[in-house]
Design a protein around this motif. Structure first.
Motif, PDB file in Angstrom:
ATOM      1  N   HIS A 115       0.785  -1.228   0.000  1.00 16.41           N
ATOM      2  CA  HIS A 115       0.000   0.000   0.000  1.00 16.41           C
ATOM      3  C   HIS A 115       0.823   1.287   0.000  1.00 16.41           C
ATOM      4  O   HIS A 115       0.268   2.377  -0.155  1.00 16.41           O
ATOM      5  CB  HIS A 115      -1.000   0.001   1.165  1.00 16.41           C
ATOM      6  CG  HIS A 115      -2.333   0.532   0.760  1.00 16.41           C
ATOM      7  ND1 HIS A 115      -3.466   0.395   1.498  1.00 16.41           N
ATOM      8  CD2 HIS A 115      -2.690   1.221  -0.344  1.00 16.41           C
ATOM      9  CE1 HIS A 115      -4.478   0.979   0.859  1.00 16.41           C
ATOM     10  NE2 HIS A 115      -4.025   1.480  -0.247  1.00 16.41           N
ATOM     11  N   HIS A 145      -7.147  -0.284   7.362  1.00 12.50           N
ATOM     12  CA  HIS A 145      -6.110   0.564   7.965  1.00 12.50           C
ATOM     13  C   HIS A 145      -6.215   2.010   7.479  1.00 12.50           C
ATOM     14  O   HIS A 145      -6.521   2.242   6.310  1.00 12.50           O
ATOM     15  CB  HIS A 145      -4.718   0.044   7.586  1.00 12.50           C
ATOM     16  CG  HIS A 145      -4.494  -1.378   7.966  1.00 12.50           C
ATOM     17  ND1 HIS A 145      -4.420  -2.386   7.036  1.00 12.50           N
ATOM     18  CD2 HIS A 145      -4.351  -1.966   9.179  1.00 12.50           C
ATOM     19  CE1 HIS A 145      -4.235  -3.535   7.647  1.00 12.50           C
ATOM     20  NE2 HIS A 145      -4.194  -3.313   8.956  1.00 12.50           N
ATOM     21  N   ASP A 147      -3.566   4.067   7.486  1.00  9.20           N
ATOM     22  CA  ASP A 147      -2.280   4.353   6.820  1.00  9.20           C
ATOM     23  C   ASP A 147      -1.931   5.829   6.846  1.00  9.20           C
ATOM     24  O   ASP A 147      -1.453   6.400   5.871  1.00  9.20           O
ATOM     25  CB  ASP A 147      -2.298   3.807   5.373  1.00  9.20           C
ATOM     26  CG  ASP A 147      -2.325   2.279   5.349  1.00  9.20           C
ATOM     27  OD1 ASP A 147      -2.035   1.659   6.392  1.00  9.20           O
ATOM     28  OD2 ASP A 147      -2.657   1.703   4.297  1.00  9.20           O
ATOM     29  N   ASN A 149      -0.027   7.157   9.544  1.00  7.62           N
ATOM     30  CA  ASN A 149       1.065   7.398  10.489  1.00  7.62           C
ATOM     31  C   ASN A 149       2.089   8.347   9.891  1.00  7.62           C
ATOM     32  O   ASN A 149       2.382   8.290   8.689  1.00  7.62           O
ATOM     33  CB  ASN A 149       1.783   6.081  10.824  1.00  7.62           C
ATOM     34  CG  ASN A 149       1.168   5.385  12.022  1.00  7.62           C
ATOM     35  OD1 ASN A 149       1.020   5.999  13.085  1.00  7.62           O
ATOM     36  ND2 ASN A 149       0.804   4.132  11.851  1.00  7.62           N
ATOM     37  N   SER A 154       4.632   6.271  13.767  1.00  9.16           N
ATOM     38  CA  SER A 154       4.617   4.856  13.389  1.00  9.16           C
ATOM     39  C   SER A 154       5.349   3.991  14.404  1.00  9.16           C
ATOM     40  O   SER A 154       6.451   4.324  14.840  1.00  9.16           O
ATOM     41  CB  SER A 154       5.279   4.683  12.021  1.00  9.16           C
ATOM     42  OG  SER A 154       5.471   3.315  11.742  1.00  9.16           O
ATOM     43  N   SER A 156       5.911   0.771  13.593  1.00  7.21           N
ATOM     44  CA  SER A 156       6.587  -0.277  12.812  1.00  7.21           C
ATOM     45  C   SER A 156       7.698   0.259  11.908  1.00  7.21           C
ATOM     46  O   SER A 156       8.604  -0.478  11.538  1.00  7.21           O
ATOM     47  CB  SER A 156       5.559  -0.990  11.933  1.00  7.21           C
ATOM     48  OG  SER A 156       5.064  -0.099  10.937  1.00  7.21           O
ATOM     49  N   HIS A 160       4.193   1.471   4.329  1.00  5.35           N
ATOM     50  CA  HIS A 160       2.815   1.184   3.874  1.00  5.35           C
ATOM     51  C   HIS A 160       1.780   1.695   4.878  1.00  5.35           C
ATOM     52  O   HIS A 160       0.609   1.809   4.535  1.00  5.35           O
ATOM     53  CB  HIS A 160       2.614  -0.310   3.568  1.00  5.35           C
ATOM     54  CG  HIS A 160       2.483  -1.204   4.764  1.00  5.35           C
ATOM     55  ND1 HIS A 160       1.871  -2.442   4.700  1.00  5.35           N
ATOM     56  CD2 HIS A 160       2.892  -1.065   6.045  1.00  5.35           C
ATOM     57  CE1 HIS A 160       1.909  -3.014   5.892  1.00  5.35           C
ATOM     58  NE2 HIS A 160       2.520  -2.211   6.721  1.00  5.35           N
ATOM     59  N   GLY A 161       2.224   2.012   6.093  1.00  2.00           N
ATOM     60  CA  GLY A 161       1.313   2.594   7.081  1.00  2.00           C
ATOM     61  C   GLY A 161       1.333   4.124   7.075  1.00  2.00           C
ATOM     62  O   GLY A 161       0.724   4.744   7.946  1.00  2.00           O
ATOM     63  N   ASP A 202      -3.868   2.461  14.773  1.00  3.51           N
ATOM     64  CA  ASP A 202      -2.953   2.636  15.894  1.00  3.51           C
ATOM     65  C   ASP A 202      -3.409   3.807  16.763  1.00  3.51           C
ATOM     66  O   ASP A 202      -4.120   4.695  16.286  1.00  3.51           O
ATOM     67  CB  ASP A 202      -1.530   2.937  15.384  1.00  3.51           C
ATOM     68  CG  ASP A 202      -0.987   1.824  14.497  1.00  3.51           C
ATOM     69  OD1 ASP A 202      -1.509   0.695  14.585  1.00  3.51           O
ATOM     70  OD2 ASP A 202      -0.064   2.103  13.710  1.00  3.51           O
ATOM     71  N   GLU A 205      -2.569   7.061  15.271  1.00  6.65           N
ATOM     72  CA  GLU A 205      -3.423   7.398  14.128  1.00  6.65           C
ATOM     73  C   GLU A 205      -4.770   7.953  14.594  1.00  6.65           C
ATOM     74  O   GLU A 205      -5.322   8.877  13.988  1.00  6.65           O
ATOM     75  CB  GLU A 205      -3.652   6.157  13.257  1.00  6.65           C
ATOM     76  CG  GLU A 205      -2.410   5.703  12.504  1.00  6.65           C
ATOM     77  CD  GLU A 205      -2.685   4.498  11.615  1.00  6.65           C
ATOM     78  OE1 GLU A 205      -2.449   4.582  10.414  1.00  6.65           O
ATOM     79  OE2 GLU A 205      -3.137   3.457  12.144  1.00  6.65           O
TER      80      GLU A 205
HETATM   81  N1  LIG Z   1      -1.469  -0.973   4.250  1.00  5.11           N
HETATM   82  C1  LIG Z   1      -1.349  -1.682   5.334  1.00  5.11           C
HETATM   83  N2  LIG Z   1      -1.425  -3.000   5.304  1.00  5.11           N
HETATM   84  N3  LIG Z   1      -1.160  -1.018   6.473  1.00  5.11           N
HETATM   85  C2  LIG Z   1      -0.958  -1.625   7.733  1.00  5.11           C
HETATM   86  C3  LIG Z   1      -0.388  -0.628   8.706  1.00  5.11           C
HETATM   87  C4  LIG Z   1      -0.193  -1.240  10.052  1.00  5.11           C
HETATM   88  C5  LIG Z   1       0.247  -0.262  11.110  1.00  5.11           C
HETATM   89  N4  LIG Z   1      -0.754   0.729  11.371  1.00  5.11           N
HETATM   90  C6  LIG Z   1       1.567   0.396  10.741  1.00  5.11           C
HETATM   91  O1  LIG Z   1       1.613   1.591  10.556  1.00  5.11           O
HETATM   92  O2  LIG Z   1       2.554  -0.270  10.637  1.00  5.11           O
END
Ligand SMILES: NC(=[NH2+])NCCC[C@H](N)C(=O)O
Length: 227
Positions: A115, A145, A147, A149, A154, A156, A160-161, A202, A205
């Motif tokens: 993503h 999600h 996404d 962050n 974040s 992680s 992608h988030g 999260d 978020e």
């Molecule tokens: N596109 C996705 N699968 N996003 C998952 C994000 C998971 C988590 N909120 C992060 O920022 O790491």
């Protein structure tokens, strides 16, 4: 049978055409696999069906881009982001490809994973819409999600988030090679963004959504509506 001619799109000058951009990428998170999705979708007949059953004339370079040539030798974490140079380079290239399709007034379908590529699809389309129609594009983000962050919120470090944070300007970075290429005309407004289907966000978020008054319908809201 539904055909494109039955649909009257308000904003497309070439409603019977579909621009297709396929990118096989997985660097926005840590697990390989999602990069195989575009080829799997295409070999199971997606594009043939769009042409034969929905009547679209496809505009596609018949390539699933992996952008191997853009991968840096070394890609150290930056502000906690993982693979920042690779994700920035791929999404910048993708943004140009999507822009070139969208500026022609055709609908654009991007096939990808992961993503993080939304940074490319949305930034390219937002720029084309501004040029063609002189207005800001709205985004309906249908996903579990948010996404949204920032690199700092974040937990992680996976990009992608983070796509929505960079696209709305909530996250900013001056370095041209790490998303500094996202200029104002590539951005979207939090006022024209709505989420549908959220179920895994999260704590950071949640705060971002609340502080910026971003509209969101969670899975809980949807279950209540249909009950
Ligand atoms: N596109 C996705 N699968 N996003 C998952 C994000 C998971 C988590 N909120 C992060 O920022 O790491």
């Amino acid at each position: 049978m539904t055909t494109t001619s039955m649909i009257q799109p308000k904003f497309l000058t070439k409603p019977d055409e579909l621009g297709v951009v396929a990118v096989g990428f997985s660097g926005g998170q840590c697990k390989p696999g999602v990069d195989a999705a575009p080829s799997a979708l295409i070999s199971s007949g997606l594009l043939t069906q769009l042409h034969e059953e929905l009547g679209y004339n496809l505009n596609h370079d018949n390539t699933v881009h992996s952008y191997k040539e853009l991968m840096p030798q070394n890609d150290p974490d930056y502000r906690g982001m993982k693979n920042p140079l690779a994700v920035s380079a791929v999404t910048q290239k993708l943004s140009e490809q999507v822009y070139n399709q969208a500026k022609e007034g055709r609908c654009v379908l991007t096939l990808g994973g992961d993503h993080s590529i939304a940074i490319g699809t949305i930034s390219g389309t937002a720029k084309a819409i501004r040029e063609r129609l002189g207005r800001e594009m709205a985004v309906i983000w249908v996903d579990a999600h948010a996404d949204i962050n920032t690199p700092e919120s974040s937990e992680s470090g996976n990009i992608h988030g983070m796509p929505v944070a960079f696209l709305t300007g909530l996250a900013e970075e001056k370095r041209e090679d790490i998303f500094g290429w996202i200029k104002d005309d590539n951005k979207i407004s939090v006022k024209k963004l709505v989420y549908i289907g959220l179920r895994d966000i999260d704590r950071g978020e949640k705060k971002i959504l609340r502080e910026n008054g971003i509209k969101a319908f969670s899975m809980h809201d949807i279950d209540r509506q249909v009950a």
